[in-house]
Design a protein around this motif. Structure first.
Motif, short mmCIF file in Angstrom:
data_model
loop_
_atom_site.label_atom_id
_atom_site.label_comp_id
_atom_site.label_asym_id
_atom_site.label_seq_id
_atom_site.Cartn_x
_atom_site.Cartn_y
_atom_site.Cartn_z
N ALA A 1 -2.38 7.04 -4.44
CA ALA A 1 -2.10 6.47 -3.12
C ALA A 1 -3.34 5.72 -2.63
O ALA A 1 -4.46 6.06 -3.01
CB ALA A 1 -1.73 7.57 -2.13
N ASP A 2 -3.11 4.73 -1.82
CA ASP A 2 -4.23 4.00 -1.20
C ASP A 2 -4.85 4.82 -0.08
O ASP A 2 -6.07 4.79 0.12
CB ASP A 2 -3.74 2.66 -0.67
N THR B 1 5.10 8.19 1.57
CA THR B 1 5.62 9.47 1.13
C THR B 1 5.22 10.51 2.17
O THR B 1 4.02 10.72 2.41
CB THR B 1 5.04 9.88 -0.24
N ALA C 1 3.89 -0.24 4.79
CA ALA C 1 3.46 0.63 3.70
C ALA C 1 4.66 1.29 3.03
O ALA C 1 5.70 1.51 3.66
CB ALA C 1 2.50 1.70 4.21
N ARG C 2 4.50 1.65 1.76
CA ARG C 2 5.39 2.61 1.11
C ARG C 2 4.86 3.99 1.48
O ARG C 2 3.69 4.29 1.21
CB ARG C 2 5.37 2.41 -0.41
N LYS D 1 0.84 -1.20 0.00
CA LYS D 1 0.00 0.00 0.00
C LYS D 1 0.88 1.26 0.00
O LYS D 1 1.93 1.30 0.65
CB LYS D 1 -0.90 0.02 1.24
N HIS D 2 0.43 2.29 -0.73
CA HIS D 2 1.11 3.59 -0.72
C HIS D 2 0.32 4.55 0.15
O HIS D 2 -0.88 4.74 -0.07
CB HIS D 2 1.25 4.13 -2.14
#
Ligand code: CTP
Ligand code: CA
Length: 218
Positions: A91-92, A56, A53-54, A13-14
């Motif tokens: 993004a999720d 940002t 998670a990834r 998930k982002h």
């Protein structure tokens, strides 16, 4: 448990997180700032990364180290924060914790001189990043805002949830020493009602919120 992904796993998930204040220039040496430390947003980014998670993290000017496993984009103004968030899509989930300045100044390109007397600053509205994402063609599946209030906390938070087309609003009572402090008391407002996330350290509350997010995205 053997059911990886069903309970607390954000692998694949982002997640976008905004954190900290924005600084809005008055002239090349002066800014309008606010008292956000970025601690709660950085703790949320760390908790998301800890669940796989990834992440940002779009950060305003803060004095904090980048959490392990987090990709950080530093910005100064609300306009830059919006551009960084949009460039990080899709993004999720997006969790918008930043204390974004509501107004920017029509800044002077040269330093204002004291000898000219007190300046008459002209303000213009900043973009609303949460509201923009709420109506974005690439809207994250789970859009989470924060509402920092000194009065009428839950009513104001509920209004923000619908006005900005957010899924959830985390309501944050800032009438005490929360700004810059180590602990918080958070409530989660969803379409179904209000959940008390409890009081505690910003790290523990971040873990509680991310567990709830992982459950929702599973
Ligand atoms: N927010 C945003 N962009 C802005 C202002 C706020 O993305 N220009 C986001 C914040 O990050 C937070 C939510 O909107 O997730 C609510 O912010 P808040 O300042 O509490 O709400 P406002 O709509 O700005 O209303 P006010 O400051 O008048 O209470
Ligand atoms: Ca505001």
């Amino acid at each position: 448990s053997t059911s990886l992904g069903a309970n607390g796993d954000l692998t694949g998930k982002h997640v976008i997180v905004t954190a900290g204040p924005t600084h809005e220039p008055i002239d090349p040496v002066r800014v309008i700032a606010n008292r956000s430390s970025g601690k709660q947003g950085f703790a949320i980014a760390a908790a998301a990364a800890a669940l796989g998670a990834r992440v940002t993290l779009v950060a305003g000017p803060v004095a904090l180290p980048t959490p392990a496993g987090v990709a950080r984009i530093d910005v100064e103004t609300a306009d830059q924060m919006l551009a960084a968030v949009e460039s990080a899509l899709p993004a999720d989930a997006a969790i918008l914790v930043a204390a974004v300045a509501d107004w920017k100044v029509e800044a002077s390109p040269t330093k204002l001189k004291k000898s000219a007397g007190p300046p008459q600053l002209r303000f213009a509205p900043n973009p609303d990043i949460l509201g923009t994402l709420g109506r974005h063609p690439d809207r994250p599946r789970l859009l989470v805002g924060f509402a920092a209030e000194t009065d009428d906390l839950l009513a104001n938070a509920a209004s923000k949830r619908t006005a900005k087309n957010a899924d959830w609003i985390v309501a944050n009572d800032v009438s005490g020493d929360v700004m810059g402090g180590a602990s918080n008391h958070l409530h989660l407002l969803t379409a179904d009602g209000t959940e008390d996330l409890g009081a505690g350290s910003k790290e523990n509350l971040a873990r509680a919120l991310l567990a709830r997010i992982a459950q929702d995205l599973a």
